[in-house]
Design an enzyme around this catalytic site. Structure first.
Site, mmCIF file in Angstrom:
data_model
loop_
_atom_site.group_PDB
_atom_site.id
_atom_site.type_symbol
_atom_site.label_atom_id
_atom_site.label_comp_id
_atom_site.label_asym_id
_atom_site.label_seq_id
_atom_site.Cartn_x
_atom_site.Cartn_y
_atom_site.Cartn_z
ATOM 1 N N GLN A 82 -0.759 5.888 2.780
ATOM 2 C CA GLN A 82 -1.876 4.991 2.592
ATOM 3 C C GLN A 82 -2.129 4.183 3.877
ATOM 4 O OE1 GLN A 82 -1.988 3.250 -1.418
ATOM 5 N NE2 GLN A 82 -0.251 4.522 -1.980
ATOM 6 N N ALA A 169 7.656 4.938 11.697
ATOM 7 C CA ALA A 169 7.401 3.679 12.407
ATOM 8 C C ALA A 169 8.458 2.666 11.982
ATOM 9 C CB ALA A 169 6.004 3.151 12.102
ATOM 10 N N CYS A 185 0.979 0.434 2.654
ATOM 11 C CA CYS A 185 1.393 1.593 1.864
ATOM 12 C C CYS A 185 1.108 1.416 0.378
ATOM 13 C CB CYS A 185 2.874 1.909 2.096
ATOM 14 S SG CYS A 185 3.247 2.253 3.834
#
Length: 226
Positions: A82, A169, A185
């Site tokens: 997302q 990340a 997310c």
């Protein structure tokens, strides 16, 4: 867990960008490299970068989760997941691996990426954990409440011709306030943290060293390139 290549495979290239990399340029570079890897014309590569401040929207992103669209550039991207934030102080590792040389199993590959992150955090005495209902790596924060957790690392991948790109990340020392412009997310009931936020004043080279050592344990040998 391990996700090692077949015997006789060449080491994975380990490349660290010395300057910030624009997001669109990074995606173009990844796609080109992944195509070469699939054709057998280039070695696998892990590319470590920092980006200027920006938001990215994965294939499952919901428009309502972009809370301040005018704050930073927004990039719609083909990776899974997302909305997420990238910016200075966050180590992004783009992982371009030929899964056919290991195992063409996406679930196992994601688990290996999580194991890589968890092992890296353990090098700094941080207990990272995975959650079945939430992608990424999480840290318990009992000082914030009985069930409080913060996300310290995100991951989102894409696979084409069984070669991966995009990646992970890890929050080293980003401005955590920049995550306020999105629902990270899609998770609104937990927070975001970083190594420095947890009281560990580590440098990016120290994090890179830990990432490389743990990557080699999970995915196999690397060779530094420039």
């Amino acid at each position: 867990m391990s996700f090692l290549p077949a015997a006789g495979s060449e080491p994975v290239e380990w490349l660290i960008a010395e300057e910030p990399v624009g997001y669109e340029a990074a995606v173009a570079e990844m796609e080109a490299r992944a195509a070469l890897i699939a054709d057998g014309a280039a070695r696998e590569r892990v590319w470590l970068v920092e980006h200027p401040a920006l938001y990215t929207a994965g294939t499952s992103a919901k428009d309502a989760d972009l809370l301040t669209p005018e704050r930073f550039p927004v990039h719609r991207t083909g990776r899974g997941g997302q909305f997420t934030y990238h910016g200075p102080g966050q180590r992004v590792a783009y992982v371009m691996l030929d899964l056919k040389r290991r195992e063409p199993d996406l679930r196992r590959f994601v688990s290996a990426l999580e194991a890589w992150l968890i092992g890296t955090l353990a090098a700094f005495n941080i207990r990272g954990e995975r959650r079945e209902e939430r992608v990424g790596v999480w840290v318990r924060r009992p000082e914030k409440g009985a069930n409080a957790e913060d996300k310290i690392a995100a991951l989102g991948i894409r696979v084409r011709r069984w070669v991966s790109f995009h990646g992970i990340a890890l929050n080293v020392e980003p401005d955590l306030g920049h995550f306020d412009g999105i629902v990270p997310c899609g998770v609104s009931d937990q927070g975001v943290t970083s190594l420095v936020d947890l009281g560990l004043p580590v440098t990016m080279p120290e994090v890179d060293s830990a990432l490389r050592a743990e990557f080699e344990r999970v995915f196999g040998p690397t060779v530094a390139v420039s």
